[in-house]
Motif scaffolding. Structure first.
Motif, PDB file in Angstrom:
ATOM      1  N   LEU A 165       0.954  -1.280   0.017  1.00  0.00           N
ATOM      2  CA  LEU A 165      -0.081  -0.082  -0.164  1.00  0.00           C
ATOM      3  C   LEU A 165       0.950   1.403  -0.019  1.00  0.00           C
ATOM      4  O   LEU A 165       0.638   2.111  -0.799  1.00  0.00           O
ATOM      5  N   LEU A 166       1.761   1.282   1.013  1.00  0.00           N
ATOM      6  CA  LEU A 166       2.733   2.573   0.852  1.00  0.00           C
ATOM      7  C   LEU A 166       3.476   2.777  -0.417  1.00  0.00           C
ATOM      8  O   LEU A 166       3.657   3.971  -0.977  1.00  0.00           O
ATOM      9  N   ASP A 167       3.905   1.486  -1.021  1.00  0.00           N
ATOM     10  CA  ASP A 167       4.511   1.552  -2.296  1.00  0.00           C
ATOM     11  C   ASP A 167       3.611   2.194  -3.518  1.00  0.00           C
ATOM     12  O   ASP A 167       3.970   2.919  -4.301  1.00  0.00           O
ATOM     13  N   GLU A 168       2.278   1.595  -3.367  1.00  0.00           N
ATOM     14  CA  GLU A 168       1.394   2.410  -4.382  1.00  0.00           C
ATOM     15  C   GLU A 168       1.158   3.987  -4.088  1.00  0.00           C
ATOM     16  O   GLU A 168       1.168   4.739  -5.104  1.00  0.00           O
ATOM     17  N   VAL A 169       1.089   4.259  -2.773  1.00  0.00           N
ATOM     18  CA  VAL A 169       1.040   5.695  -2.399  1.00  0.00           C
ATOM     19  C   VAL A 169       2.156   6.506  -3.037  1.00  0.00           C
ATOM     20  O   VAL A 169       2.123   7.713  -3.580  1.00  0.00           O
ATOM     21  N   ARG A 170       3.539   5.909  -2.647  1.00  0.00           N
ATOM     22  CA  ARG A 170       4.617   6.719  -3.153  1.00  0.00           C
ATOM     23  C   ARG A 170       4.743   6.508  -4.732  1.00  0.00           C
ATOM     24  O   ARG A 170       5.127   7.615  -5.121  1.00  0.00           O
ATOM     25  N   THR A 171       4.339   5.715  -5.309  1.00  0.00           N
ATOM     26  CA  THR A 171       4.300   5.567  -6.687  1.00  0.00           C
ATOM     27  C   THR A 171       3.661   6.913  -7.465  1.00  0.00           C
ATOM     28  O   THR A 171       3.836   7.674  -8.182  1.00  0.00           O
ATOM     29  N   GLU A 172       2.302   6.882  -6.724  1.00  0.00           N
ATOM     30  CA  GLU A 172       1.492   8.146  -7.262  1.00  0.00           C
ATOM     31  C   GLU A 172       1.750   9.532  -6.718  1.00  0.00           C
ATOM     32  O   GLU A 172       1.650  10.469  -7.566  1.00  0.00           O
ATOM     33  N   VAL A 173       2.527   9.575  -5.489  1.00  0.00           N
ATOM     34  CA  VAL A 173       2.709  10.991  -4.833  1.00  0.00           C
ATOM     35  C   VAL A 173       4.030  11.418  -4.695  1.00  0.00           C
ATOM     36  O   VAL A 173       4.589  12.645  -5.154  1.00  0.00           O
ATOM     37  N   ALA A 174       5.176  10.560  -4.397  1.00  0.00           N
ATOM     38  CA  ALA A 174       6.528  10.911  -3.948  1.00  0.00           C
ATOM     39  C   ALA A 174       7.179  11.396  -5.262  1.00  0.00           C
ATOM     40  O   ALA A 174       6.960  10.654  -6.421  1.00  0.00           O
ATOM     41  N   GLY A 175       8.141  12.351  -5.094  1.00  0.00           N
ATOM     42  CA  GLY A 175       9.037  12.917  -6.054  1.00  0.00           C
ATOM     43  C   GLY A 175      10.064  12.103  -6.416  1.00  0.00           C
ATOM     44  O   GLY A 175      10.796  11.961  -7.424  1.00  0.00           O
ATOM     45  N   ALA A 176      10.471  11.121  -5.525  1.00  0.00           N
ATOM     46  CA  ALA A 176      11.560  10.089  -5.638  1.00  0.00           C
ATOM     47  C   ALA A 176      11.442   8.743  -4.929  1.00  0.00           C
ATOM     48  O   ALA A 176      10.834   8.749  -3.917  1.00  0.00           O
ATOM     49  N   ASP A 177      11.887   7.812  -5.570  1.00  0.00           N
ATOM     50  CA  ASP A 177      11.632   6.597  -4.908  1.00  0.00           C
ATOM     51  C   ASP A 177      12.694   6.321  -3.699  1.00  0.00           C
ATOM     52  O   ASP A 177      13.905   6.404  -4.038  1.00  0.00           O
ATOM     53  N   PRO A 178      12.204   5.739  -2.436  1.00  0.00           N
ATOM     54  CA  PRO A 178      12.962   5.339  -1.537  1.00  0.00           C
ATOM     55  C   PRO A 178      13.777   3.946  -1.720  1.00  0.00           C
ATOM     56  O   PRO A 178      13.436   3.190  -2.489  1.00  0.00           O
ATOM     57  N   PRO A 179      14.840   3.757  -0.980  1.00  0.00           N
ATOM     58  CA  PRO A 179      15.434   2.370  -1.352  1.00  0.00           C
ATOM     59  C   PRO A 179      14.629   1.415  -0.763  1.00  0.00           C
ATOM     60  O   PRO A 179      13.779   1.452  -0.119  1.00  0.00           O
ATOM     61  N   ALA A 180      14.855   0.276  -1.554  1.00  0.00           N
ATOM     62  CA  ALA A 180      14.117  -0.881  -1.211  1.00  0.00           C
ATOM     63  C   ALA A 180      13.915  -1.344   0.151  1.00  0.00           C
ATOM     64  O   ALA A 180      12.898  -1.999   0.690  1.00  0.00           O
ATOM     65  N   TYR A 181      14.845  -1.071   1.017  1.00  0.00           N
ATOM     66  CA  TYR A 181      15.285  -1.682   2.304  1.00  0.00           C
ATOM     67  C   TYR A 181      14.279  -0.642   3.340  1.00  0.00           C
ATOM     68  O   TYR A 181      14.351  -0.984   4.421  1.00  0.00           O
ATOM     69  N   ASN A 182      13.821   0.380   2.812  1.00  0.00           N
ATOM     70  CA  ASN A 182      13.039   1.416   3.539  1.00  0.00           C
ATOM     71  C   ASN A 182      11.816   0.849   4.319  1.00  0.00           C
ATOM     72  O   ASN A 182      10.983   0.074   3.625  1.00  0.00           O
ATOM     73  N   ARG A 183      11.865   0.584   5.612  1.00  0.00           N
ATOM     74  CA  ARG A 183      10.758   0.126   6.301  1.00  0.00           C
ATOM     75  C   ARG A 183      10.013   1.020   7.167  1.00  0.00           C
ATOM     76  O   ARG A 183       9.652   1.015   8.507  1.00  0.00           O
TER      77      ARG A 183
END
Length: 116
Positions: free
Chosen positions: A59-77
């Protein structure tokens, strides 16, 4: 203007102007991050089903894809470590932080125009 603490030499005007111009550099990213928090919060509390088809990180990844200006690293929890207040009674409504900043500005603008 300001002066050097030891020499008393004034700060060059060109440097002062650069510092002033940089004052709000990337401030929009901070607002965008707050929007990301708010959307994640609202979706998590409105239409997320624990044990359903997706995890909270999906769910967080979906929100980030829609909103964030940059993707965080995969290990981000992020949600498990830093957003725990959502699970301890704070509940939905994270977006209220943005209104907390907005309302006094609206009130000030309104009072300058007419008595509201």
């Amino acid at each position: 203007m300001t002066r050097h603490i030891d020499s008393g030499e004034p700060l060059p005007r060109a440097l002062f102007d650069k510092m002033l111009a940089a004052k709000n550099f990337q401030s929009g990213l901070q607002t965008l991050r707050q929007i990301e928090f708010a959307l994640f919060d609202m979706l998590m509390h409105s239409n997320f089903e624990p044990g359903g088809g997706k995890s909270i990180l999906q769910l967080l990844d979906e929100v980030r894809t829609e909103v964030a200006g940059a993707d965080p690293p995969a290990y981000n929890r992020f949600p498990q470590r830093l957003f725990a207040h959502l699970l301890g009674g704070y509940a939905a409504g994270y977006y209220s932080y943005k209104w907390r900043k907005c309302c006094p500005r609206m009130r000030t603008a309104c009072s300058r125009k007419t008595a509201c």
